[in-house]
Write a protein that holds these residues in place. Structure first.
Motif, PDB file in Angstrom:
ATOM      1  N   ARG A  35      -0.129  -9.779  -1.126  1.00  0.00           N
ATOM      2  CA  ARG A  35      -1.103 -10.956  -1.206  1.00  0.00           C
ATOM      3  C   ARG A  35      -0.360 -12.188  -0.575  1.00  0.00           C
ATOM      4  O   ARG A  35      -1.231 -12.794  -0.009  1.00  0.00           O
ATOM      5  CB  ARG A  35      -1.438 -11.214  -2.583  1.00  0.00           C
ATOM      6  N   GLU A  36       0.915 -12.265  -0.655  1.00  0.00           N
ATOM      7  CA  GLU A  36       1.424 -13.487  -0.296  1.00  0.00           C
ATOM      8  C   GLU A  36       1.210 -13.526   1.268  1.00  0.00           C
ATOM      9  O   GLU A  36       1.202 -14.578   1.903  1.00  0.00           O
ATOM     10  CB  GLU A  36       2.824 -13.718  -0.649  1.00  0.00           C
ATOM     11  N   LEU A  37       1.549 -12.375   1.812  1.00  0.00           N
ATOM     12  CA  LEU A  37       1.725 -12.318   3.360  1.00  0.00           C
ATOM     13  C   LEU A  37       0.149 -12.521   3.912  1.00  0.00           C
ATOM     14  O   LEU A  37      -0.033 -13.507   4.861  1.00  0.00           O
ATOM     15  CB  LEU A  37       2.070 -11.037   3.747  1.00  0.00           C
ATOM     16  N   LEU A  38      -0.632 -12.031   3.288  1.00  0.00           N
ATOM     17  CA  LEU A  38      -2.124 -11.753   3.722  1.00  0.00           C
ATOM     18  C   LEU A  38      -2.706 -13.479   3.730  1.00  0.00           C
ATOM     19  O   LEU A  38      -3.471 -14.054   4.556  1.00  0.00           O
ATOM     20  CB  LEU A  38      -3.021 -11.017   2.928  1.00  0.00           C
ATOM     21  N   ASP A  39      -2.539 -14.205   2.533  1.00  0.00           N
ATOM     22  CA  ASP A  39      -2.739 -15.540   2.254  1.00  0.00           C
ATOM     23  C   ASP A  39      -2.035 -16.280   3.479  1.00  0.00           C
ATOM     24  O   ASP A  39      -2.631 -17.298   3.680  1.00  0.00           O
ATOM     25  CB  ASP A  39      -2.173 -15.833   0.904  1.00  0.00           C
ATOM     26  N   GLN A  40      -0.872 -16.099   3.818  1.00  0.00           N
ATOM     27  CA  GLN A  40      -0.141 -16.961   4.819  1.00  0.00           C
ATOM     28  C   GLN A  40      -0.676 -16.682   5.978  1.00  0.00           C
ATOM     29  O   GLN A  40      -0.722 -17.652   6.964  1.00  0.00           O
ATOM     30  CB  GLN A  40       1.256 -16.615   4.639  1.00  0.00           C
ATOM     31  N   ILE A  41      -1.054 -15.446   6.432  1.00  0.00           N
ATOM     32  CA  ILE A  41      -1.316 -15.346   7.841  1.00  0.00           C
ATOM     33  C   ILE A  41      -2.873 -15.334   8.196  1.00  0.00           C
ATOM     34  O   ILE A  41      -3.412 -15.248   9.275  1.00  0.00           O
ATOM     35  CB  ILE A  41      -0.668 -13.911   8.563  1.00  0.00           C
ATOM     36  N   LEU A  42      -3.573 -15.312   7.038  1.00  0.00           N
ATOM     37  CA  LEU A  42      -4.923 -15.268   7.292  1.00  0.00           C
ATOM     38  C   LEU A  42      -5.568 -16.588   6.607  1.00  0.00           C
ATOM     39  O   LEU A  42      -6.633 -16.560   6.098  1.00  0.00           O
ATOM     40  CB  LEU A  42      -5.466 -13.814   6.564  1.00  0.00           C
ATOM     41  N   ASP A  43      -4.827 -17.728   6.509  1.00  0.00           N
ATOM     42  CA  ASP A  43      -5.408 -18.850   5.968  1.00  0.00           C
ATOM     43  C   ASP A  43      -6.295 -19.489   6.826  1.00  0.00           C
ATOM     44  O   ASP A  43      -6.701 -19.204   7.816  1.00  0.00           O
ATOM     45  CB  ASP A  43      -4.162 -19.717   5.650  1.00  0.00           C
ATOM     46  N   LYS A  44      -6.799 -20.740   6.589  1.00  0.00           N
ATOM     47  CA  LYS A  44      -7.865 -21.517   7.229  1.00  0.00           C
ATOM     48  C   LYS A  44      -7.392 -21.490   8.846  1.00  0.00           C
ATOM     49  O   LYS A  44      -8.266 -21.567   9.423  1.00  0.00           O
ATOM     50  CB  LYS A  44      -7.905 -22.821   6.708  1.00  0.00           C
ATOM     51  N   TRP A  45      -6.236 -21.832   8.982  1.00  0.00           N
ATOM     52  CA  TRP A  45      -5.970 -22.025  10.449  1.00  0.00           C
ATOM     53  C   TRP A  45      -5.034 -21.158  11.410  1.00  0.00           C
ATOM     54  O   TRP A  45      -5.182 -21.127  12.489  1.00  0.00           O
ATOM     55  CB  TRP A  45      -5.006 -23.539  10.784  1.00  0.00           C
ATOM     56  N   SER A  46      -4.277 -20.260  10.637  1.00  0.00           N
ATOM     57  CA  SER A  46      -3.819 -19.226  11.256  1.00  0.00           C
ATOM     58  C   SER A  46      -4.421 -18.212  12.470  1.00  0.00           C
ATOM     59  O   SER A  46      -4.019 -18.198  13.215  1.00  0.00           O
ATOM     60  CB  SER A  46      -3.301 -18.305  10.209  1.00  0.00           C
ATOM     61  N   LEU A  47      -5.636 -17.777  12.092  1.00  0.00           N
ATOM     62  CA  LEU A  47      -6.275 -17.229  13.098  1.00  0.00           C
ATOM     63  C   LEU A  47      -6.679 -17.951  14.319  1.00  0.00           C
ATOM     64  O   LEU A  47      -6.544 -17.443  15.479  1.00  0.00           O
ATOM     65  CB  LEU A  47      -7.698 -16.501  12.476  1.00  0.00           C
TER      66      LEU A  47
ATOM     67  N   MET B 184       0.917  -1.191   0.074  1.00  0.00           N
ATOM     68  CA  MET B 184      -0.163  -0.108  -0.107  1.00  0.00           C
ATOM     69  C   MET B 184       0.859   1.379   0.005  1.00  0.00           C
ATOM     70  O   MET B 184       1.732   1.334   0.689  1.00  0.00           O
ATOM     71  CB  MET B 184      -1.154   0.029   1.210  1.00  0.00           C
ATOM     72  N   ASP B 185       0.697   1.950  -0.881  1.00  0.00           N
ATOM     73  CA  ASP B 185       1.371   3.212  -1.102  1.00  0.00           C
ATOM     74  C   ASP B 185       1.025   4.488  -0.446  1.00  0.00           C
ATOM     75  O   ASP B 185       2.011   5.030   0.228  1.00  0.00           O
ATOM     76  CB  ASP B 185       1.462   3.615  -2.592  1.00  0.00           C
ATOM     77  N   THR B 186      -0.030   4.782  -0.465  1.00  0.00           N
ATOM     78  CA  THR B 186      -0.591   6.217   0.403  1.00  0.00           C
ATOM     79  C   THR B 186      -1.739   5.827   1.002  1.00  0.00           C
ATOM     80  O   THR B 186      -2.554   4.790   0.601  1.00  0.00           O
ATOM     81  CB  THR B 186      -0.744   7.445  -0.475  1.00  0.00           C
ATOM     82  N   ALA B 187      -2.517   6.782   1.944  1.00  0.00           N
ATOM     83  CA  ALA B 187      -3.611   6.713   2.381  1.00  0.00           C
ATOM     84  C   ALA B 187      -4.888   6.580   1.428  1.00  0.00           C
ATOM     85  O   ALA B 187      -5.846   6.142   1.794  1.00  0.00           O
ATOM     86  CB  ALA B 187      -3.837   7.576   3.722  1.00  0.00           C
ATOM     87  N   ASN B 188      -4.752   7.470   0.296  1.00  0.00           N
ATOM     88  CA  ASN B 188      -5.718   7.521  -0.596  1.00  0.00           C
ATOM     89  C   ASN B 188      -5.648   6.391  -1.858  1.00  0.00           C
ATOM     90  O   ASN B 188      -6.675   6.169  -2.606  1.00  0.00           O
ATOM     91  CB  ASN B 188      -5.775   8.864  -1.183  1.00  0.00           C
ATOM     92  N   GLU B 189      -4.664   5.708  -1.723  1.00  0.00           N
ATOM     93  CA  GLU B 189      -4.451   4.783  -2.911  1.00  0.00           C
ATOM     94  C   GLU B 189      -4.059   3.414  -2.341  1.00  0.00           C
ATOM     95  O   GLU B 189      -3.072   3.313  -1.797  1.00  0.00           O
ATOM     96  CB  GLU B 189      -3.329   5.493  -3.820  1.00  0.00           C
ATOM     97  N   LEU B 190      -4.927   2.466  -2.518  1.00  0.00           N
ATOM     98  CA  LEU B 190      -4.624   1.296  -2.257  1.00  0.00           C
ATOM     99  C   LEU B 190      -3.989   0.294  -3.335  1.00  0.00           C
ATOM    100  O   LEU B 190      -4.912   0.206  -4.420  1.00  0.00           O
ATOM    101  CB  LEU B 190      -6.102   0.633  -1.511  1.00  0.00           C
TER     102      LEU B 190
ATOM    103  N   ILE C 221      -2.407  -3.305  -3.614  1.00  0.00           N
ATOM    104  CA  ILE C 221      -2.096  -4.748  -3.071  1.00  0.00           C
ATOM    105  C   ILE C 221      -1.088  -5.445  -4.119  1.00  0.00           C
ATOM    106  O   ILE C 221      -1.679  -6.108  -5.134  1.00  0.00           O
ATOM    107  CB  ILE C 221      -3.409  -5.509  -2.787  1.00  0.00           C
ATOM    108  N   GLY C 222       0.071  -5.508  -3.735  1.00  0.00           N
ATOM    109  CA  GLY C 222       1.190  -6.067  -4.573  1.00  0.00           C
ATOM    110  C   GLY C 222       1.097  -7.521  -4.246  1.00  0.00           C
ATOM    111  O   GLY C 222       0.775  -8.156  -3.149  1.00  0.00           O
ATOM    112  N   ALA C 223       2.151  -8.215  -5.085  1.00  0.00           N
ATOM    113  CA  ALA C 223       2.146  -9.748  -4.723  1.00  0.00           C
ATOM    114  C   ALA C 223       2.805  -9.755  -3.362  1.00  0.00           C
ATOM    115  O   ALA C 223       2.324 -10.779  -2.583  1.00  0.00           O
ATOM    116  CB  ALA C 223       3.270 -10.053  -5.751  1.00  0.00           C
ATOM    117  N   PRO C 224       3.669  -9.098  -2.676  1.00  0.00           N
ATOM    118  CA  PRO C 224       4.285  -9.370  -1.462  1.00  0.00           C
ATOM    119  C   PRO C 224       3.004  -9.399  -0.488  1.00  0.00           C
ATOM    120  O   PRO C 224       3.074 -10.043   0.541  1.00  0.00           O
ATOM    121  CB  PRO C 224       5.434  -8.354  -1.141  1.00  0.00           C
TER     122      PRO C 224
END
Length: 127
Positions: free
Chosen positions: A14-26, A1-7, A9-12
């Motif tokens: 997505r990869e992080l969110l996929d890994q920490i918000l997967d089925k069992w992580s929470l 994420m670059d600025t407060a006004n501009e969202l 979501i780059g590959a890094p």
């Protein structure tokens, strides 16, 4: 994420969110926020998770600096997991996301039911 006004979501991201918000992580993070746990304590606390899935989840969380793994010199040797200071910073945004989900679940359920009904109508019309 670059600025407060501009969202962005780059590959890094997505990869992080996929890994920490997967089925069992929470579930794992929820347990570790309460106290450090040994592997088998986590298995008992989350009975639906398989040993293989729990191992993979813990490895991903450790790789991302969210969980710390400590070998305990007991007989037999045990491994204890604890949430890191970085991992603790995830609690507030996750709580906000869960509160949003709880608040909006009735509308989400209505949307799902409407979608499913339309899908069913289209399937019947096609046959």
């Amino acid at each position: 994420m670059d600025t407060a006004n501009e969202l962005r979501i780059g590959a890094p991201h997505r990869e992080l969110l996929d890994q920490i918000l997967d089925k069992w992580s929470l579930s794992v993070l929820n347990e570790l926020c309460e106290r450090p746990c040994r592997f088998n304590e986590l298995r008992r606390a989350i009975p639906e998770v398989t040993q293989k899935s729990l191992t993979a989840t813990l490895r991903r969380l450790e790789r991302n600096g969210v969980v710390d793994r400590e070998v305990v010199s007991t007989r037999p040797v045990a491994v204890r997991y604890r949430i890191t200071p970085l991992g603790k910073t995830m609690r507030p945004p996750i709580d906000v996301l869960l509160a949003w989900a709880s608040q909006n679940m009735p509308a989400i359920e209505r949307a799902r039911q409407g979608f499913d009904a339309r899908e069913e109508e289209e399937e019947h019309a096609a046959t």
